[in-house]
Design an enzyme around this catalytic site. Structure first.
Site, PDB file in Angstrom:
ATOM      1  N   LYS A  13      -6.925  -2.333  -1.910  1.00  0.00           N
ATOM      2  CA  LYS A  13      -6.258  -2.220  -0.596  1.00  0.00           C
ATOM      3  C   LYS A  13      -6.746  -0.956   0.081  1.00  0.00           C
ATOM      4  O   LYS A  13      -7.219  -0.013  -0.574  1.00  0.00           O
ATOM      5  CB  LYS A  13      -4.726  -2.170  -0.730  1.00  0.00           C
ATOM      6  CG  LYS A  13      -4.149  -1.032  -1.612  1.00  0.00           C
ATOM      7  CD  LYS A  13      -3.939   0.297  -0.923  1.00  0.00           C
ATOM      8  CE  LYS A  13      -3.300   1.350  -1.840  1.00  0.00           C
ATOM      9  NZ  LYS A  13      -3.379   2.735  -1.376  1.00  0.00           N
ATOM     10  N   PRO A  96     -12.843   2.105  -8.520  1.00  0.00           N
ATOM     11  CA  PRO A  96     -12.696   3.486  -8.993  1.00  0.00           C
ATOM     12  C   PRO A  96     -11.219   3.801  -9.216  1.00  0.00           C
ATOM     13  O   PRO A  96     -10.367   3.369  -8.451  1.00  0.00           O
ATOM     14  CB  PRO A  96     -13.258   4.329  -7.843  1.00  0.00           C
ATOM     15  CG  PRO A  96     -13.710   3.410  -6.778  1.00  0.00           C
ATOM     16  CD  PRO A  96     -13.423   2.006  -7.181  1.00  0.00           C
ATOM     17  N   GLY A  98      -7.856   6.167  -9.473  1.00  0.00           N
ATOM     18  CA  GLY A  98      -7.358   7.345  -8.773  1.00  0.00           C
ATOM     19  C   GLY A  98      -8.032   7.498  -7.429  1.00  0.00           C
ATOM     20  O   GLY A  98      -8.184   8.602  -6.905  1.00  0.00           O
ATOM     21  N   ILE A 101      -7.221   3.221  -3.715  1.00  0.00           N
ATOM     22  CA  ILE A 101      -7.442   1.825  -3.319  1.00  0.00           C
ATOM     23  C   ILE A 101      -6.630   0.870  -4.192  1.00  0.00           C
ATOM     24  O   ILE A 101      -6.822  -0.345  -4.143  1.00  0.00           O
ATOM     25  CB  ILE A 101      -8.942   1.447  -3.274  1.00  0.00           C
ATOM     26  CG1 ILE A 101      -9.646   1.818  -4.565  1.00  0.00           C
ATOM     27  CG2 ILE A 101      -9.618   2.119  -2.093  1.00  0.00           C
ATOM     28  CD1 ILE A 101     -11.104   1.369  -4.598  1.00  0.00           C
ATOM     29  N   GLY A 102      -5.727   1.446  -4.976  1.00  0.00           N
ATOM     30  CA  GLY A 102      -4.673   0.642  -5.606  1.00  0.00           C
ATOM     31  C   GLY A 102      -5.086  -0.225  -6.780  1.00  0.00           C
ATOM     32  O   GLY A 102      -4.421  -1.219  -7.074  1.00  0.00           O
ATOM     33  N   GLY A 103      -6.153   0.139  -7.482  1.00  0.00           N
ATOM     34  CA  GLY A 103      -6.648  -0.710  -8.570  1.00  0.00           C
ATOM     35  C   GLY A 103      -5.599  -0.992  -9.644  1.00  0.00           C
ATOM     36  O   GLY A 103      -5.424  -2.152 -10.052  1.00  0.00           O
ATOM     37  N   GLY A 104      -4.915   0.032 -10.093  1.00  0.00           N
ATOM     38  CA  GLY A 104      -3.917  -0.154 -11.156  1.00  0.00           C
ATOM     39  C   GLY A 104      -2.772  -1.038 -10.677  1.00  0.00           C
ATOM     40  O   GLY A 104      -2.318  -1.955 -11.384  1.00  0.00           O
ATOM     41  N   SER A 106      -2.868  -3.225  -8.288  1.00  0.00           N
ATOM     42  CA  SER A 106      -3.369  -4.578  -8.069  1.00  0.00           C
ATOM     43  C   SER A 106      -3.517  -5.316  -9.406  1.00  0.00           C
ATOM     44  O   SER A 106      -3.165  -6.499  -9.516  1.00  0.00           O
ATOM     45  CB  SER A 106      -4.713  -4.506  -7.336  1.00  0.00           C
ATOM     46  OG  SER A 106      -5.133  -5.777  -6.933  1.00  0.00           O
ATOM     47  N   ASP A 138       3.121   0.705  -4.830  1.00  0.00           N
ATOM     48  CA  ASP A 138       2.129  -0.160  -4.182  1.00  0.00           C
ATOM     49  C   ASP A 138       2.097  -1.578  -4.733  1.00  0.00           C
ATOM     50  O   ASP A 138       1.379  -2.422  -4.198  1.00  0.00           O
ATOM     51  CB  ASP A 138       0.722   0.428  -4.374  1.00  0.00           C
ATOM     52  CG  ASP A 138       0.419   1.503  -3.367  1.00  0.00           C
ATOM     53  OD1 ASP A 138       1.204   1.659  -2.415  1.00  0.00           O
ATOM     54  OD2 ASP A 138      -0.595   2.187  -3.540  1.00  0.00           O
TER      55      ASP A 138
HETATM   56  C1  LIG Z   1       0.325   6.966  -1.543  1.00  0.00           C
HETATM   57  C2  LIG Z   1       0.152   5.518  -1.791  1.00  0.00           C
HETATM   58  C3  LIG Z   1       0.021   4.773  -0.453  1.00  0.00           C
HETATM   59  O1  LIG Z   1      -0.342   3.448  -0.617  1.00  0.00           O
HETATM   60  O2  LIG Z   1      -1.021   5.131  -2.495  1.00  0.00           O
HETATM   61  P1  LIG Z   1      -2.081   5.654  -3.551  1.00  0.00           P
HETATM   62  O3  LIG Z   1      -2.926   6.712  -2.962  1.00  0.00           O
HETATM   63  O4  LIG Z   1      -1.401   6.137  -4.798  1.00  0.00           O
HETATM   64  O5  LIG Z   1      -2.870   4.407  -3.856  1.00  0.00           O
HETATM   65  C4  LIG Z   1       1.343   4.921  -2.553  1.00  0.00           C
HETATM   66  O6  LIG Z   1       2.523   4.937  -1.839  1.00  0.00           O
HETATM   67  C5  LIG Z   1       1.576   5.457  -3.933  1.00  0.00           C
HETATM   68  O7  LIG Z   1       1.901   4.359  -4.708  1.00  0.00           O
HETATM   69  P2  LIG Z   1       1.658   4.352  -6.291  1.00  0.00           P
HETATM   70  O8  LIG Z   1       0.269   4.805  -6.605  1.00  0.00           O
HETATM   71  O9  LIG Z   1       2.084   2.996  -6.765  1.00  0.00           O
HETATM   72  O10 LIG Z   1       2.602   5.503  -6.695  1.00  0.00           O
HETATM   73  P3  LIG Z   1       3.724   5.580  -7.807  1.00  0.00           P
HETATM   74  O11 LIG Z   1       3.102   5.348  -9.143  1.00  0.00           O
HETATM   75  O12 LIG Z   1       4.912   4.784  -7.390  1.00  0.00           O
HETATM   76  O13 LIG Z   1       4.117   7.129  -7.681  1.00  0.00           O
HETATM   77  C6  LIG Z   1       3.339   8.193  -8.185  1.00  0.00           C
HETATM   78  C7  LIG Z   1       4.019   9.488  -7.799  1.00  0.00           C
HETATM   79  O14 LIG Z   1       3.782   9.736  -6.397  1.00  0.00           O
HETATM   80  C8  LIG Z   1       4.946  10.234  -5.745  1.00  0.00           C
HETATM   81  N1  LIG Z   1       5.343   9.330  -4.671  1.00  0.00           N
HETATM   82  C9  LIG Z   1       4.860   8.058  -4.611  1.00  0.00           C
HETATM   83  C10 LIG Z   1       5.186   7.213  -3.573  1.00  0.00           C
HETATM   84  C11 LIG Z   1       6.077   7.707  -2.586  1.00  0.00           C
HETATM   85  N2  LIG Z   1       6.453   6.936  -1.562  1.00  0.00           N
HETATM   86  N3  LIG Z   1       6.557   8.967  -2.656  1.00  0.00           N
HETATM   87  C12 LIG Z   1       6.191   9.786  -3.684  1.00  0.00           C
HETATM   88  O15 LIG Z   1       6.640  10.923  -3.721  1.00  0.00           O
HETATM   89  C13 LIG Z   1       5.988  10.392  -6.831  1.00  0.00           C
HETATM   90  O16 LIG Z   1       5.906  11.719  -7.298  1.00  0.00           O
HETATM   91  C14 LIG Z   1       5.523   9.468  -7.940  1.00  0.00           C
HETATM   92  O17 LIG Z   1       5.907   9.919  -9.198  1.00  0.00           O
HETATM   93  N1  LIG Z   2      -5.121  -1.152 -15.049  1.00  0.00           N
HETATM   94  C1  LIG Z   2      -5.238   0.080 -14.572  1.00  0.00           C
HETATM   95  N2  LIG Z   2      -6.212   0.370 -13.693  1.00  0.00           N
HETATM   96  C2  LIG Z   2      -6.323   1.613 -13.165  1.00  0.00           C
HETATM   97  N3  LIG Z   2      -5.513   2.638 -13.470  1.00  0.00           N
HETATM   98  C3  LIG Z   2      -4.525   2.415 -14.334  1.00  0.00           C
HETATM   99  C4  LIG Z   2      -4.346   1.134 -14.915  1.00  0.00           C
HETATM  100  N4  LIG Z   2      -3.284   1.221 -15.723  1.00  0.00           N
HETATM  101  C5  LIG Z   2      -2.835   2.477 -15.656  1.00  0.00           C
HETATM  102  N5  LIG Z   2      -3.573   3.225 -14.823  1.00  0.00           N
HETATM  103  C6  LIG Z   2      -3.333   4.645 -14.463  1.00  0.00           C
HETATM  104  O1  LIG Z   2      -2.960   4.698 -13.073  1.00  0.00           O
HETATM  105  C7  LIG Z   2      -3.657   5.764 -12.423  1.00  0.00           C
HETATM  106  C8  LIG Z   2      -3.847   5.430 -10.931  1.00  0.00           C
HETATM  107  O2  LIG Z   2      -4.713   4.375 -10.857  1.00  0.00           O
HETATM  108  P1  LIG Z   2      -5.241   3.658  -9.555  1.00  0.00           P
HETATM  109  O3  LIG Z   2      -4.336   2.544  -9.200  1.00  0.00           O
HETATM  110  O4  LIG Z   2      -6.652   3.298  -9.824  1.00  0.00           O
HETATM  111  O5  LIG Z   2      -5.239   4.758  -8.433  1.00  0.00           O
HETATM  112  P2  LIG Z   2      -4.553   4.885  -7.014  1.00  0.00           P
HETATM  113  O6  LIG Z   2      -3.052   4.768  -7.219  1.00  0.00           O
HETATM  114  O7  LIG Z   2      -4.984   6.226  -6.536  1.00  0.00           O
HETATM  115  O8  LIG Z   2      -5.102   3.796  -6.161  1.00  0.00           O
HETATM  116  C9  LIG Z   2      -4.956   5.888 -13.207  1.00  0.00           C
HETATM  117  O9  LIG Z   2      -5.473   7.174 -13.146  1.00  0.00           O
HETATM  118  C10 LIG Z   2      -4.547   5.535 -14.632  1.00  0.00           C
HETATM  119  O10 LIG Z   2      -4.114   6.675 -15.334  1.00  0.00           O
END
Ligand SMILES: C[C@@](CO)(OP(=O)(O)O)[C@H](O)COP(=O)(O)OP(=O)(O)OC[C@H]1O[C@@H](n2ccc(N)nc2=O)[C@H](O)[C@@H]1O
Ligand SMILES: Nc1ncnc2c1ncn2[C@@H]1O[C@H](COP(=O)(O)OP(=O)(O)O)[C@@H](O)[C@H]1O
Length: 283
Positions: A13, A96, A98, A101-104, A106, A138
């Site tokens: 995403k 990639p 972290g 782009i939400g790989g975990g 998704s 996500d």
């Molecule tokens: C910021 C966003 C935008 O799409 O994306 P990513 O960059 O991670 O992909 C997301 O809301 C991330 O979602 P996700 O990656 O599922 O995060 P989570 O595992 O729920 O949260 C990881 C940590 O980020 C913080 N967190 C997350 C979401 C949110 N709305 N507020 C927060 O403060 C919290 O400290 C939480 O412990």
């Molecule tokens: N199946 C999975 N794929 C990717 N990351 C995973 C998975 N399961 C657990 N993780 C953990 O979730 C973290 C965030 O992964 P990812 O979704 O790729 O990043 P982001 O939330 O930034 O898009 C990774 O660094 C890893 O420690």
């Protein structure tokens, strides 16, 4: 393909913008964002087992199999549904980690939908999204599978129709922890809420960008580079950056000008998730 095996995509995403409008008492942040899927991502292969064993056959560096979001999603579905079945799961990882782009997330959503089908557990998308939110903010958008305007912590979703441009996505070689960015004191947390109409007219920004580029010079430098060719944006909390193009050829041209050492890909934006398209094809 017979009814005991299933292969499904787990697409990436993008957050087309990301505003932080507040913070809840539990520390989670109130967001406004626009999610769109990419026609690019991981693939999961499921093999149903008639015993109750759950096995992830693919090793993901740095992640214990039991902590992998795939295994966590599978266990959660089994608990919620009471299914006695198991599965062998294989992951083809291309996204990639972290990268914002939400790989975990998704992978988790594809596991919920895939095993729901393979185990015939019959949960609705709404019920699967409720399980998904326990794994990550996500996950619900991937479960519902529609490009969406999101509010709350990212779980209040309103489907939207957006243009579907081609995107060049660039992944600087660094892993950004979402938690680390959200806990940075310098983060802007008081952006005024906007409407979708206002976004369509004036656009939006990514409130995480200043903190991320301060903490990660590599992302700042890549942003400067990409801005030479297009309006570069960051997805989620980074590290991935992207630009939109009217067609694949234009995106490929810019990609060809980037250093070969920089990981990148070109993919089409999609308002319906490739996961849901794949499931519909089988129906
Ligand atoms: C910021 C966003 C935008 O799409 O994306 P990513 O960059 O991670 O992909 C997301 O809301 C991330 O979602 P996700 O990656 O599922 O995060 P989570 O595992 O729920 O949260 C990881 C940590 O980020 C913080 N967190 C997350 C979401 C949110 N709305 N507020 C927060 O403060 C919290 O400290 C939480 O412990
Ligand atoms: N199946 C999975 N794929 C990717 N990351 C995973 C998975 N399961 C657990 N993780 C953990 O979730 C973290 C965030 O992964 P990812 O979704 O790729 O990043 P982001 O939330 O930034 O898009 C990774 O660094 C890893 O420690």
């Amino acid at each position: 393909m017979n009814s005991t095996t299933l292969s499904l995509p787990a697409p990436a995403k993008l957050n087309l913008f990301l505003h932080i409008t507040g913070r809840r008492a539990n520390g989670y942040h109130e967001l406004q964002t626009l999610f769109q899927f990419l026609d690019y991502g991981d693939t999961l292969h499921f093999n149903r087992r008639d015993d109750d064993q759950l096995q992830l056959l693919t090793d993901l560096p740095g992640v214990d199999a039991e902590d992998n979001l795939i295994m966590r999603a599978a266990r959660l579905l089994r608990e919620a549904s009471g299914s006695q079945l198991g599965a062998d799961i294989r992951l083809e990882k291309v996204l990639p980690m972290g990268g914002g782009i939400g790989g975990g997330s998704s992978d988790a959503a594809t596991t919920l939908l895939g095993l729901n089908q393979l185990w015939q557990t019959g949960l609705s998308l709404e019920q699967l999204a409720e399980l998904g939110i326990r794994l990550g903010a996500d996950v619900p958008v991937f479960v519902h599978g529609k490009a969406a305007w999101a509010e709350g912590v990212g779980e209040q979703l309103t489907p939207v129709e957006l243009d579907e441009p081609w995107f060049l996505v660039v992944a600087p070689d660094c892993h950004v922890s979402t938690a680390e960015i959200f806990s940075d004191q310098r983060l802007t947390r008081d952006t005024s809420p906007i409407t979708l109409a206002a976004f369509r007219e004036h656009g939006g920004r990514n409130d995480c960008l200043p903190v991320v580029t301060t903490r990660y010079p590599e992302i700042r430098n890549t942003l400067i580079l990409l801005n030479k060719y297009c309006e570069a944006k960051m997805t989620g909390t980074g590290s991935c950056l992207f630009g939109a193009f009217p067609n694949e050829c234009e995106a490929d041209k810019v990609r060809a000008r980037l250093p070969a050492t920089l990981r990148s890909f070109v993919a089409r934006g999609c308002n319906v998730s490739p996961l849901h398209r794949a499931l519909q094809k089988q129906a």
